[in-house]
Structure formats: C-alpha cells, structure tokens
Design a protein around this motif. Structure first.
Motif, PDB file in Angstrom:
ATOM      1  N   ARG B  97       0.896  -1.496   0.067  1.00 14.13           N
ATOM      2  CA  ARG B  97       0.188  -0.384   0.280  1.00 14.13           C
ATOM      3  C   ARG B  97       0.824   0.932   0.072  1.00 14.13           C
ATOM      4  O   ARG B  97       0.345   2.849  -0.481  1.00 14.13           O
ATOM      5  CB  ARG B  97      -1.031  -0.255   1.382  1.00 14.13           C
ATOM      6  N   GLU B  98       1.522   1.497   0.452  1.00 21.13           N
ATOM      7  CA  GLU B  98       2.570   1.881   0.886  1.00 21.13           C
ATOM      8  C   GLU B  98       3.496   2.574  -0.136  1.00 21.13           C
ATOM      9  O   GLU B  98       3.693   3.635  -0.928  1.00 21.13           O
ATOM     10  CB  GLU B  98       3.463   2.142   2.186  1.00 21.13           C
ATOM     11  N   THR B  99       3.660   1.696  -1.306  1.00 15.74           N
ATOM     12  CA  THR B  99       4.688   1.543  -2.450  1.00 15.74           C
ATOM     13  C   THR B  99       3.688   2.192  -3.245  1.00 15.74           C
ATOM     14  O   THR B  99       4.303   2.742  -4.573  1.00 15.74           O
ATOM     15  CB  THR B  99       5.263   0.004  -2.868  1.00 15.74           C
ATOM     16  N   VAL B 100       2.618   2.176  -3.324  1.00 15.18           N
ATOM     17  CA  VAL B 100       1.451   2.167  -4.465  1.00 15.18           C
ATOM     18  C   VAL B 100       1.603   3.979  -4.206  1.00 15.18           C
ATOM     19  O   VAL B 100       1.402   5.062  -5.300  1.00 15.18           O
ATOM     20  CB  VAL B 100      -0.274   1.539  -3.661  1.00 15.18           C
ATOM     21  N   SER B 101       1.336   4.520  -2.519  1.00 16.74           N
ATOM     22  CA  SER B 101       1.091   5.779  -2.773  1.00 16.74           C
ATOM     23  C   SER B 101       1.808   6.845  -3.243  1.00 16.74           C
ATOM     24  O   SER B 101       2.423   7.994  -3.423  1.00 16.74           O
ATOM     25  CB  SER B 101       1.418   6.030  -0.736  1.00 16.74           C
ATOM     26  N   LEU B 102       3.108   5.892  -2.952  1.00 19.44           N
ATOM     27  CA  LEU B 102       4.593   6.249  -2.868  1.00 19.44           C
ATOM     28  C   LEU B 102       4.800   6.970  -5.035  1.00 19.44           C
ATOM     29  O   LEU B 102       5.340   7.618  -5.327  1.00 19.44           O
ATOM     30  CB  LEU B 102       6.203   5.454  -2.604  1.00 19.44           C
ATOM     31  N   LEU B 103       4.147   5.580  -4.922  1.00 20.58           N
ATOM     32  CA  LEU B 103       4.477   5.856  -6.809  1.00 20.58           C
ATOM     33  C   LEU B 103       3.827   6.891  -7.660  1.00 20.58           C
ATOM     34  O   LEU B 103       4.323   7.492  -8.288  1.00 20.58           O
ATOM     35  CB  LEU B 103       3.713   3.897  -7.480  1.00 20.58           C
ATOM     36  N   VAL B 104       2.367   6.759  -6.929  1.00 18.07           N
ATOM     37  CA  VAL B 104       1.247   7.818  -7.751  1.00 18.07           C
ATOM     38  C   VAL B 104       2.458   9.558  -7.160  1.00 18.07           C
ATOM     39  O   VAL B 104       1.702  10.409  -7.998  1.00 18.07           O
ATOM     40  CB  VAL B 104       0.376   8.308  -6.635  1.00 18.07           C
ATOM     41  N   ILE B 105       2.703   9.380  -6.104  1.00 18.68           N
ATOM     42  CA  ILE B 105       3.329  11.242  -5.858  1.00 18.68           C
ATOM     43  C   ILE B 105       4.336  10.798  -6.527  1.00 18.68           C
ATOM     44  O   ILE B 105       5.116  12.519  -6.978  1.00 18.68           O
ATOM     45  CB  ILE B 105       3.879  11.112  -4.695  1.00 18.68           C
ATOM     46  N   LEU B 106       5.278  10.069  -6.808  1.00 12.84           N
ATOM     47  CA  LEU B 106       6.558  10.465  -8.164  1.00 12.84           C
ATOM     48  C   LEU B 106       6.711  11.094  -8.747  1.00 12.84           C
ATOM     49  O   LEU B 106       7.660  12.261  -8.807  1.00 12.84           O
ATOM     50  CB  LEU B 106       6.935   9.252  -8.284  1.00 12.84           C
ATOM     51  N   PRO B 107       5.860  11.144  -9.967  1.00 13.53           N
ATOM     52  CA  PRO B 107       5.601  12.217 -10.673  1.00 13.53           C
ATOM     53  C   PRO B 107       5.957  13.418 -10.336  1.00 13.53           C
ATOM     54  O   PRO B 107       6.226  14.666 -11.229  1.00 13.53           O
ATOM     55  CB  PRO B 107       4.527  11.609 -12.126  1.00 13.53           C
TER      56      PRO B 107
ATOM     57  N   LEU C  22     -12.027  -6.537  -6.603  1.00 12.31           N
ATOM     58  CA  LEU C  22     -12.435  -5.157  -6.485  1.00 12.31           C
ATOM     59  C   LEU C  22     -11.383  -4.839  -6.093  1.00 12.31           C
ATOM     60  O   LEU C  22     -11.318  -3.409  -6.551  1.00 12.31           O
ATOM     61  CB  LEU C  22     -13.750  -5.108  -4.885  1.00 12.31           C
ATOM     62  N   LEU C  23     -10.545  -5.034  -5.169  1.00  5.13           N
ATOM     63  CA  LEU C  23      -9.621  -4.029  -4.836  1.00  5.13           C
ATOM     64  C   LEU C  23      -8.357  -4.272  -6.104  1.00  5.13           C
ATOM     65  O   LEU C  23      -7.758  -2.851  -6.406  1.00  5.13           O
ATOM     66  CB  LEU C  23      -8.480  -4.873  -3.889  1.00  5.13           C
ATOM     67  N   ALA C  24      -8.448  -5.775  -6.857  1.00  5.51           N
ATOM     68  CA  ALA C  24      -7.521  -5.252  -8.289  1.00  5.51           C
ATOM     69  C   ALA C  24      -8.107  -4.466  -8.681  1.00  5.51           C
ATOM     70  O   ALA C  24      -7.441  -3.995  -9.866  1.00  5.51           O
ATOM     71  CB  ALA C  24      -7.350  -7.064  -8.377  1.00  5.51           C
ATOM     72  N   LEU C  25      -9.932  -4.377  -9.383  1.00  9.20           N
ATOM     73  CA  LEU C  25     -10.012  -3.694 -10.696  1.00  9.20           C
ATOM     74  C   LEU C  25      -9.634  -2.143 -10.159  1.00  9.20           C
ATOM     75  O   LEU C  25      -9.603  -1.365 -10.729  1.00  9.20           O
ATOM     76  CB  LEU C  25     -11.517  -3.529 -10.172  1.00  9.20           C
ATOM     77  N   LEU C  26      -9.735  -1.905  -9.212  1.00  9.74           N
ATOM     78  CA  LEU C  26      -9.610  -0.090  -8.669  1.00  9.74           C
ATOM     79  C   LEU C  26      -8.037   0.292  -8.386  1.00  9.74           C
ATOM     80  O   LEU C  26      -7.766   1.587  -8.856  1.00  9.74           O
ATOM     81  CB  LEU C  26      -9.843   0.222  -7.151  1.00  9.74           C
ATOM     82  N   LEU C  27      -6.898  -1.177  -8.652  1.00  8.83           N
ATOM     83  CA  LEU C  27      -5.634  -1.109  -8.766  1.00  8.83           C
ATOM     84  C   LEU C  27      -4.751  -0.741 -10.300  1.00  8.83           C
ATOM     85  O   LEU C  27      -3.985  -0.005  -9.924  1.00  8.83           O
ATOM     86  CB  LEU C  27      -4.567  -1.712  -7.357  1.00  8.83           C
ATOM     87  N   VAL C  28      -5.464  -2.022 -10.791  1.00 10.84           N
ATOM     88  CA  VAL C  28      -4.795  -2.553 -11.131  1.00 10.84           C
ATOM     89  C   VAL C  28      -4.556  -1.055 -12.432  1.00 10.84           C
ATOM     90  O   VAL C  28      -3.656  -1.079 -13.533  1.00 10.84           O
ATOM     91  CB  VAL C  28      -5.397  -3.544 -12.279  1.00 10.84           C
ATOM     92  N   PRO C  29      -5.646  -0.188 -12.633  1.00 12.46           N
ATOM     93  CA  PRO C  29      -5.773   0.827 -14.020  1.00 12.46           C
ATOM     94  C   PRO C  29      -4.841   1.271 -13.322  1.00 12.46           C
ATOM     95  O   PRO C  29      -3.780   1.776 -14.464  1.00 12.46           O
ATOM     96  CB  PRO C  29      -7.378   1.116 -14.047  1.00 12.46           C
ATOM     97  N   PRO C  30      -5.296   2.277 -12.495  1.00 15.81           N
ATOM     98  CA  PRO C  30      -3.787   2.987 -12.270  1.00 15.81           C
ATOM     99  C   PRO C  30      -2.545   2.759 -11.618  1.00 15.81           C
ATOM    100  O   PRO C  30      -1.393   3.454 -12.421  1.00 15.81           O
ATOM    101  CB  PRO C  30      -3.455   3.960 -10.856  1.00 15.81           C
ATOM    102  N   VAL C  31      -1.542   1.357 -11.014  1.00 14.80           N
ATOM    103  CA  VAL C  31      -0.492   1.080 -11.195  1.00 14.80           C
ATOM    104  C   VAL C  31       0.038   0.802 -12.488  1.00 14.80           C
ATOM    105  O   VAL C  31       1.166   0.604 -12.784  1.00 14.80           O
ATOM    106  CB  VAL C  31      -0.823   0.130 -10.242  1.00 14.80           C
ATOM    107  N   LEU C  32      -0.562   0.155 -13.338  1.00 16.52           N
ATOM    108  CA  LEU C  32      -0.652  -0.123 -14.715  1.00 16.52           C
ATOM    109  C   LEU C  32      -0.259   0.979 -15.859  1.00 16.52           C
ATOM    110  O   LEU C  32       0.992   1.322 -16.398  1.00 16.52           O
ATOM    111  CB  LEU C  32      -1.769  -1.161 -15.656  1.00 16.52           C
ATOM    112  N   TRP C  33      -0.667   1.733 -15.465  1.00 11.77           N
ATOM    113  CA  TRP C  33      -0.307   3.251 -16.141  1.00 11.77           C
ATOM    114  C   TRP C  33       0.794   3.665 -15.721  1.00 11.77           C
ATOM    115  O   TRP C  33       1.403   3.881 -16.354  1.00 11.77           O
ATOM    116  CB  TRP C  33      -1.286   4.582 -15.710  1.00 11.77           C
ATOM    117  N   LEU C  34       0.999   3.680 -14.190  1.00  8.22           N
ATOM    118  CA  LEU C  34       2.404   4.711 -13.658  1.00  8.22           C
ATOM    119  C   LEU C  34       3.114   3.661 -13.949  1.00  8.22           C
ATOM    120  O   LEU C  34       4.708   4.673 -14.034  1.00  8.22           O
ATOM    121  CB  LEU C  34       2.158   5.135 -11.717  1.00  8.22           C
ATOM    122  N   GLY C  35       3.205   2.645 -13.904  1.00  6.39           N
ATOM    123  CA  GLY C  35       3.957   1.289 -14.025  1.00  6.39           C
ATOM    124  C   GLY C  35       4.174   1.603 -14.911  1.00  6.39           C
ATOM    125  O   GLY C  35       5.909   1.356 -15.351  1.00  6.39           O
TER     126      GLY C  35
END
Lengths: 329, 267, 307
Positions: B97-107, C22-35
C-alpha cells in the motif's frame, strides 16, 4: 417456534486471530436476543455474520431456514442499526429512511408515505425534511431505526445501539426498544457490552468470551446459575470460590460462584476477617479475607456493620452456592 | 504571552505576502503599456490596443486551443485513475500500500526535467512519434496525484459504515457507488479536477520534452520569452492566463472549505 | 431486494464473495499506467546513462559502461553540478528565512477573515502560472525595468552598480546575473516553503509557549529553544521542495541568468541538438541521487509527518 437465525459450527478467523470460534447458536423467531461480552469477544463479528458483512471461515449461517452463507447482505431479509448510525449525510431524513424502498423501486409517493409512517413509529414525525447533521444523537438513532424497520425485515440487528447516549436517554430508549419489539413481533438481535442492558431488555442472552459462546439462557437463569467463572463475574458481580474451599464446604472439587448479596453475617459459618468496607448508599460492601481468598459481602442498609479487622462468620442458603464448570472458555 | 503579534512580525508577514503578489500584478500593468520594444518603467503611456492585437494572432489561438484540449483530456484520465487509486488506498489494507502511495507521488516529487527526459527517451526507444497523445501521456501522469490527494482526504473523512448501510438496505455495489459514494466525494473530485486542469494548463517543463513541434500556450510563452516578437502581446496573454487559473483555484478552495484538508495543499 | 438477474447484480455478488477482486479492479488501471508510463520511462533513462556516445560518429554505443558517469567529473561538468547544488542550498536557506515570519503570523495570529486571506494569498501564487511568474521577474529585473527605476529615483544607483560589478554574483544587469537567478528561484518556490512551515507551527499548542514563558524564558529564548525546533520538520519538508525543484530547473536560469549552466540546462542541451542522451541521462541521475539522500535524512528528522 421457527428458527430465525442459526449458527452452525461457525468460525471467522482474521489471520491468526479467532474472532469467532466454532459457535453454534439458534435464535428463535420473535425473540429479543442479546449478544453480550467484552470488546473483542466476537459478539459484533457474529452480528456482522448475520448481516452479511463478514463471511464465515468455517461453518454456515442460516436465516429462516435458508442457508445464507453465500448470500450477499443486500439479498438477506435482515436490516441493521449501526453503532454510529451511518445516516447518509447528503440525504434528508425522509430520503434516508426511504433509501431501501428507493432501491427496491417503490414509487416515490408510496415510499415517502411509508417513511413518514416509520418516523411516526419512532416518535420523529415531522422531522422528514431535516438533514442528519441537524439532529441530536438520540434523534439520529431513531432515524437509523426507522430506516431499518421500514423495509419490514425478518430480523433486525442492533450494534451497540445505546452506547453513545447519556444515561437518562439510554434508559428511555431501552424501554422504547422493548415495547417496539413487542408491538412489531420482529426478531431483534442486539449486541452490547453492558450486562445491565442485556439483562433488562432481552428474552435470552448469549454470553461471549474470546470468540466462544459461554452460555445462552434467560437473564434470570444467567444471573442465578452461571455456568462458568467468566459468566459469573461478567453478569452481575460474583465471588468465585476456589476449588479447595468448595471441597471443604460441600465436598465437591469444583469452582463455585456466590453472589455477595446472598451472604449474611451469622453466629456460625465460614470464618473470615473484615479487611475493608465501602458505603454504597442502599448497601454496604465488605471485603472479607477467608483462607487467603477474598470474599465480597453485600449488606443491606440498616444491617449491623462490623469493625475493620474484626472476625466474622459468613453464612448463606445452600442453593445460593452455584457450581461452575472448570474451564473459563 | 503575546496575543497580538509584534509590529515587526506584522510588517514582515505583510511584506512577504506582498512580495508574492506584486510581480504578477506588475504584469497586468505592462499589458497596457504603449512601449513594445523594451520593458521600460514607468510605462510611457497606456493603451488597450494590445488586446486587439493579441486577439488577431493566430498562433496564440492555436496554442490556447491545444492547451485546453490537452488539459481537458489529461484531467479526465487523471480523475478516473486518481479516484480508483484513492478508493483502494483509503479503504483497504493491502500488501504494498505504501509503495502505491509513493508511486502516485513520484511524478510530481521528482523534478520535471527528469520526468520529461525519461518520457522522451522512452518514446525514442519505442519509436513513438510526438503527438497530442504524447503530451497527454505526460500530463495525465503527474495530474493523477492532485486528484488522488483530494479523493483520499475525502474518502478518509467519509464513514466506512455508509457503504455497509447501503448494502444492508438492499443496494448492490454499483447502486451504492451511484447513490452513496459518488454524492459524497463529488465536491472533492471536482476540486481535484479543477486543480489538475490548472496544473496541466500551466505545465511547461515536461511538455517541452513531449510536445515535439507543437505549441501549448506555456510553450508559446517560453518561445516569446526567449525570442520576443511583440512583448505586450506576451503580457496580455500572461494576464489572461493568471485570470483564467485564478478561477479554478478559488473554486477548489470553496468546494473543500471546512473539511480537514483543503484542496491545493497536495502540490 | 436487488434482482439476481441483472448483470450488475451478479458482478456485485462476485465482488462480495471475493473482495480482492474489487481491490484488483481499483488498483490495476492506475498502477499499470504509472508502472508502464512512468517507471518504465525512468528505467529507460537509467539504462541510457550506462551507455555512451561515440565521439566520432555521434552514435550511441549500447554497451554497458561507466564511462559516461566518468565524464561528469570533468571540470566543466563538475562545475555545473557544484554550481547547481550551491544555488539550491542558497535558495533553500533564503526561503526558510523569508517564509518563517509569514508562516508564523498565518499560523498563530491570523484569525477568521485574515486566515482566508493568508491562505488564498499563498495558494494563488503557488498555483499561478510558473512561466508568468518567471516572466514577471524578467520585467522587474530588466535594465529599464522597475527595480532600476526605483534605485534611480532613490539616487541609489551607485549602490546597484557597485553590486553588479562584483564578479560571480553580479553582471551587466540584474536579469543576466546570478543574483537575478537566485531571486527568481526564491520567489517561485517560496509558497512551497510557507505551507509546510505553517502546518508545523499550527500544530504547536499555545500552552507550550505559555509554559516556556511561565518557566522564565524571554520571547527570544522561546523562539530559539521551543518554536524553532518544533518548526524544524516543517522547514525540512519545505526544503525538500525548494532543493529538489532548484536542482532540476532549466527554464529559470535560461531566462534570468548568466551563460553558466545548471544541471537542468545541461540535461536539456545534451539531449537536444547534441544528441548525447547518455550524458544527459547521467546528469539527470544526479538530482535523483541527491534527493534520495536528502529524503532519507529528512525522513529521519521527521519531515514526512509534517507533509
């Protein structure tokens, strides 16, 4: 009597924590049923299992004969009054109450009428157009109640409904809930950590500790004949006499509970020394040291009070001594 | 205990605040000057003619149009992705979870030039030509965090039992989303969207790396700063830009006023 | 009750049975994009820094090497690094000093309407167009601009001229001097310093200041021994912004400044016409490293709680 809710060897684990541990319980239709216990005992989790917010890790949950284990909350004939009331802040009182009907596609006029009727039932007629933020705690609770009842659920769940209210209001609501339940005939299941509340309102009480149910009985039986040391001390306060003492008194090697108000000072009996006393108004409580154990004695007002340090003899009626099961659960 | 600030402190604070605002206000004055070859002060005369000149410059309109379209699409993408992410992070505990928060802020935490050159080298490597979409790709990425911050703050403020109450009363997850969740986060989303729009509209550092030959309004302005054609026109455009971004900022503030975190602190 | 027959109903059931879905559905698009978009590009950049450019052909040599990093230590390049870090430090220090009275007043004395004024007063410049802000200073610092005019009117031009003749920080006019660059950086990043400091100061309970006075401290001592230490996490949080933003900026020194380059300009220049992407990448990695170290120290000093 039909069974309203049945837990069948139900367990709910959170990682290593056994929040609900192998509970088998049956709640009858039309009962006012209380689930009592300290925090973390599993009572709230059990309530949430009935509502459908938790799914059992093991075992099954039945509602009115149907296996509801795999049924989501929105398909169960169950409604909940939440501890924090959970009123929708963006809707007024009437729309809050009518929410369930709106989801069920009941036409507007009809559902507004039903909502107003439900509000009358909880003595909040005329509050329809207010917003939740404008209401007091007690009023919000009634709205939450109306919102649940308007859907005519088969089982109404109440999660520590009176915890946030002040004493006077709480006592008033206790009476109102009880008469409401009698009037509607719906099965009420409510969760509380306040044993006085459970005893005064419920037809039957289940006492929880550490995820297990220790005893399920009517309030009277629970009070007079607790089965375990935990129940004895949680429901009212009680002395729990050690096994050796009981052995000496009546020759049975078991723990026993003895209510302080059932003990009197006599010429003859168990010998002890008065350690301290506390004046409680209607009664005085003595702490008496007996053979290394400490026994509380409740003497009514007007009884003769011994001095601290003096020797006393304790006596009681034979049936006041209640044998307990060894395990604490 | 001082209940009234000392005079020195008041002066220092006021001076600081003025320091922040005077330069921008100065531009407004320069938009009316008659002198167009230098930045002479005081302005020799005042005129309105530069507004008409600016109106007739086609390159200004093209740049403005591109900026608006990029901002609109980037904001839309950022709103969707930012809200999805905020919903996941604010509501559940999960591994990473914290990694995701960091990832969002990084840009937005790393300097813009790094984001810019990274994107450019990536485009080169994968052989993607510069286009409208390369600009949007960059903008949407750093706009996500703006929406995310506002959404997370609002999600945290919303009672968790509201969703359960809705389910309890017979609504599916989708009905709950429509009737309970969205109405409660709407203003926070709107605020985040407005801020994201302002951010995208103004962005120049990353855009210079991802735009190729195209000009957004800030790129146009940068060109004018380095190789001025008609200085007062630049001033007029600058003044318009300030006024246009004024609105979303104030709007976002009033939309989230009175809540725990007010919009805009997450820049 | 919700109808079982609808598609929405069935999907909803699936979400209830498997919350992870549900969690996966919420997380996958943004994380995929950012990743993919962001992390992928960062990785591409990092990779490029380990390549090198062939001096004669101008083509990129895709063999792994540390030679490009070695180039950073050439005097001309190393100067750029030092210069940029020095500027970042100076700006950070100045920003902290200028921001403190504003933040202090806003946190402890502004009430009601004034609080809104101060809040918007910091927010608006913060979110205002970056270029407009830089541009406004070009106008101010120009030889014929308002600052010069001010000095002339006050008959103090000789002070300005004396200052401008100091090598290093002076120049032909303020707008082509290192001082000019410094002023613009300070102006543009100031709001980033004010906000965290204000937030940190707001968290200081008045009772603490009263206790200090009660124990015999003069206001100056309270400031030094109580207020400043408590405001420090906020100052450090703000410094993260001012430092990081200065390290990477290439527009401000280009518009207001001398021909001496900063890291940002070096990166821009090398990846542009020179086509020396490996060296540009190597330069770009330096701010990342510096900020990584800075952030670790800042985190230890509690700055992250002040953000």
């Amino acid at each position: 009597m039909a069974s309203a809710v049945k837990f069948e060897a139900t367990s709910r684990f959170f990682g290593d924590t056994r929040a609900v541990d192998d509970v088998t319980l049956e709640i009858e239709e039309g009962e006012f049923f209380a689930m009592l216990g300290p925090s973390g005992s599993g009572k709230t989790t059990c309530l949430r299992l009935i509502a459908g917010f938790e799914r059992p890790s093991k075992g099954r949950v039945h509602i009115f004969g149907q296996d509801a284990t795999n049924t989501p909350p929105y398909r169960r004939p169950v409604n909940t009054v939440f501890q924090d009331y959970a009123l929708f802040p963006h809707l007024n009182v009437q729309d809050n109450v009518a929410y369930g009907l709106m989801i069920a596609r009941v036409p507007k006029a009809e559902r507004h009428h039903a909502a107003d009727e439900a509000l009358d039932l909880v003595a909040l007629g005329g509050f329809s157009k207010r917003k939740p933020s404008e209401l007091s705690g007690g009023q919000r609770q009634r709205v939450a109640l109306a919102r649940a009842l308007v859907n005519k659920p088969k089982v109404l769940l109440l999660d520590e409904p009176l915890g946030a209210l002040d004493l006077k209001l709480r006592e008033q609501m206790q009476g109102e809930l009880k008469s409401l339940q009698r009037q509607l005939g719906i099965t009420f299941v409510f969760v509380t950590h306040d044993q006085g509340e459970a005893l005064s309102m419920a037809d039957r009480v289940a006492v929880f500790n550490n995820g297990k149910v220790q005893q399920v009985d009517s309030p009277l039986v629970l009070y007079d004949s607790p089965k375990t040391p935990f129940v004895a001390d949680f429901v009212g306060s009680s002395n729990v006499l050690p096994v050796e003492m009981v052995q000496r008194l009546i020759g049975v090697a078991k723990l026993a509970s003895l209510r302080p108000e059932n003990i009197r000072l006599a010429e003859d009996g168990l010998v002890g020394t008065v350690e301290s006393q506390a004046f409680l108004g209607a009664a005085t409580r003595l702490e008496v040291a007996v053979d290394g154990a400490r026994i509380s004695v409740l003497l009514p007002k007007g009884a003769e009070l011994p001095n601290d340090g003096s020797e006393v003899h304790l006596a009681w009626d034979a049936d006041a001594l209640n044998l307990l099961e060894a395990t604490n659960g | 205990m001082h209940y009234k600030a000392s005079l020195g402190l008041k002066i220092a604070a006021a001076a600081g605040l003025l320091f922040l605002h005077l330069p921008i206000m100065l531009i407004f004055v320069y938009a009316f000057t008659t002198e167009d070859k230098s930045y002479q002060w005081p302005p020799p005369g005042l005129t309105l003619k530069w507004f008409a000149v600016t109106w007739n410059r086609p390159d200004v309109w093209t740049a403005l149009g591109l900026s608006l379209r990029v901002a609109a699409i980037s904001t839309a993408v950022a709103m969707v992705l930012g809200t999805l992410c905020a919903a996941a992070v604010a509501r559940s505990r999960f591994f990473g979870r914290e990694t995701v928060s960091l990832l969002v802020i990084l840009p937005i935490a790393l300097p813009g030039i790094i984001t810019g050159i990274s994107l450019r080298s990536a485009f080169n490597l994968v052989d993607i030509p510069f286009s409208f979409w390369t600009i949007v790709l960059g903008h949407a990425t750093f706009c996500i965090v703006v929406v995310y911050n506002n959404a997370v703050a609002r999600f945290r403020r919303t009672s968790g039992s509201l969703v359960e109450a809705s389910l309890d009363l017979g609504a599916t997850y989708f009905q709950t989303l429509r009737f309970v969740i969205l109405p409660n986060i709407a203003t926070a989303l709107l605020a985040g969207g407005m801020l994201a729009f302002a951010l995208s509209f103004d962005e120049v550092i990353v855009t210079t790396f991802t735009a190729g030959q195209q000009q957004t309004l800030p790129i146009w302005m940068l060109e004018e700063l380095v190789r001025p054609r008609q200085r007062p026109v630049t001033n007029v455009v600058a003044m318009v830009v300030v006024l246009v971004t004024f609105l979303p900022i104030v709007g976002a503030y009033y939309l989230t006023r009175g809540t725990e975190t007010v919009a805009g602190q997450g820049k | 009750m919700a109808s079982t027959a609808t598609f929405g109903g069935r999907v909803s059931d699936a979400f209830w049975r498997k919350p992870r879905l549900l969690l996966a559905l919420l997380l996958v698009p943004p994380v995929l994009w950012l990743g993919i978009v962001y992390l992928g590009s960062l990785f591409a950049l990092l990779a490029q820094s380990f390549f090198s450019i062939d001096e004669f052909s101008g083509l990129i040599n895709y063999d792994f090497t540390l030679k490009t990093y070695g180039e950073l230590f050439r005097p001309s390049n190393f100067d750029i690094l030092l210069r940029t870090v020095a500027m970042a430090g100076a700006v950070t220090l100045a920003a902290a000093i200028v921001a403190f009275p504003i933040a202090y007043y806003a946190a402890r004395y502004a009430n009601g309407r004034w609080k809104v004024i101060f809040y918007l007063g910091v927010m608006l410049p913060l979110w205002s167009s970056y270029l407009v802000k830089v541009y406004s200073w070009k106008l101010i610092l120009a030889k014929e601009g308002i600052l010069n005019w001010l000095f002339e009117t006050l008959h103090l031009s000789w002070v300005l001229q004396a200052y401008l003749s100091v090598p290093g920080i002076g120049g032909y006019s303020l707008s082509v001097s290192w001082t000019g660059t410094f002023l613009v950086f300070l102006y543009v990043w100031l709001p980033f310093m004010i906000l965290p400091v204000q937030a940190a100061l707001e968290r200081v309970p008045s009772s603490m200041l009263e206790a200090s006075g009660d124990l015999g401290a003069q206001p100056g001592q309270t400031l030094r021994y109580v207020i400043l230490p408590l405001a420090l996490p906020g100052i450090i949080a703000g410094s993260i912004f001012t430092f990081s933003l200065t390290l990477g900026d290439y527009i401000i020194p280009q518009i207001v400044g001398t021909s001496a380059r900063m890291i940002g300009q070096a990166v821009y220049q090398f990846q542009g016409t020179a086509g020396n992407i490996p060296l540009a990448a190597a330069f770009a990695v330096v701010p990342i490293l510096v900020m990584g170290i800075y952030l670790t120290i800042a985190r230890r000093m509690g700055a992250f709680d002040a953000l």
